[in-house]
Design an enzyme around this catalytic site. Structure first.
Site, PDB file in Angstrom:
ATOM      1  CE1 TYR A  26       0.928  -1.439   4.214  1.00  0.00           C
ATOM      2  CE2 TYR A  26       0.997   0.958   4.369  1.00  0.00           C
ATOM      3  CZ  TYR A  26       1.331  -0.289   4.868  1.00  0.00           C
ATOM      4  OH  TYR A  26       2.084  -0.375   6.018  1.00  0.00           O
ATOM      5  CB  SER A  28       7.828   2.223  -0.966  1.00  0.00           C
ATOM      6  OG  SER A  28       8.149   1.180  -0.070  1.00  0.00           O
ATOM      7  CD  GLU A  99       8.639  -2.508   3.711  1.00  0.00           C
ATOM      8  OE1 GLU A  99       8.044  -1.728   4.471  1.00  0.00           O
ATOM      9  OE2 GLU A  99       8.960  -2.193   2.551  1.00  0.00           O
TER      10      GLU A  99
HETATM   11  C1  SIN Z   1       4.002  -1.101   1.872  1.00  0.00           C
HETATM   12  O1  SIN Z   1       4.353  -0.458   0.887  1.00  0.00           O
HETATM   13  O2  SIN Z   1       3.118  -1.982   1.772  1.00  0.00           O
HETATM   14  C2  SIN Z   1       4.627  -0.919   3.212  1.00  0.00           C
HETATM   15  C3  SIN Z   1       5.132   0.449   3.487  1.00  0.00           C
HETATM   16  C4  SIN Z   1       6.253   0.912   2.614  1.00  0.00           C
HETATM   17  O3  SIN Z   1       7.217   0.171   2.415  1.00  0.00           O
HETATM   18  O4  SIN Z   1       6.193   2.045   2.124  1.00  0.00           O
END
Ligand code: SIN
Length: 191
Positions: A26, A28, A99
């Site tokens: 949701y 990056s 992450e």
């Molecule tokens: C995601 O993108 O699902 C997790 C948050 C990120 O890495 O920006």
């Protein structure tokens, strides 16, 4: 600075006997796809809202000047749109490191755009992680994003690329778009 979640995530789900699993992105993970996948499909999850409430000390900021990136906040009735990737469990060896600044893997139900459902994993940085920054006015969030830079590049690039990807998905994420509009309205010093 947050505690590293890499080891916590390695022990969270048992992948034995599993060849592929859905991952819901949701933030990056929608636009920076630096991992192999077998299939991708636009999808959403219910009851969660995307918020720029997580600090980034390792990608889009530094320990001295953290940036802001998205996490999910539980909100009844909310719907978060993103991209689902069907991946081999091996992919998590890389993603758990990417992450690691506060995100934990949770199991969630995905709704694909054709109405079908699937089970998958999503990285969420919960309020109790050390890098969590929480709510702030849109202009303050935009100001912090405008000035932060980390090893993965400017924080503003994260925001602008995410906003662009959400538009391409047909999402109406008022939170992201409001911060984007603050960022675009004024140069850093005027925000
Ligand atoms: C995601 O993108 O699902 C997790 C948050 C990120 O890495 O920006």
């Amino acid at each position: 600075m947050s505690a590293d979640t890499t080891e916590h995530n390695r022990n969270r789900q048992d992948f034995s006997g599993i060849e592929s699993i859905w991952l819901f992105g949701y933030g990056s993970l929608i636009y920076k796809v630096d991992f192999p996948y077998l299939e991708k499909r636009p999808a959403s999850i219910q009851g969660w809202a995307r918020r720029f409430w997580q600090g980034s000390h390792d990608h889009r900021g530094t320990p001295e000047a953290p940036g802001r990136v998205v996490t999910l906040i539980e909100q009844p009735g909310a719907k978060c749109k993103g991209m689902a990737f069907r991946v081999s469990p091996k992919v998590f060896e890389h993603l758990d490191v990417r992450e690691k600044n506060g995100y934990l893997r949770f199991t969630t139900t995905l709704t694909f755009d054709n109405g079908s459902h699937g089970e998958g994993l999503v990285y969420i940085a919960t309020e109790d992680n050390e890098a969590f920054l929480g709510e702030a006015p849109d202009a303050d969030i935009a100001r912090q994003i405008a000035s932060a830079v980390g090893p993965s590049g400017p924080n503003s690039e994260y925001l602008l690329r995410l906003a662009e990807s959400l538009r391409a998905l047909g999402d109406e994420c008022t939170h992201t778009f409001a911060i984007e509009s603050c960022l675009k309205k004024a140069p850093e010093e005027d925000l």
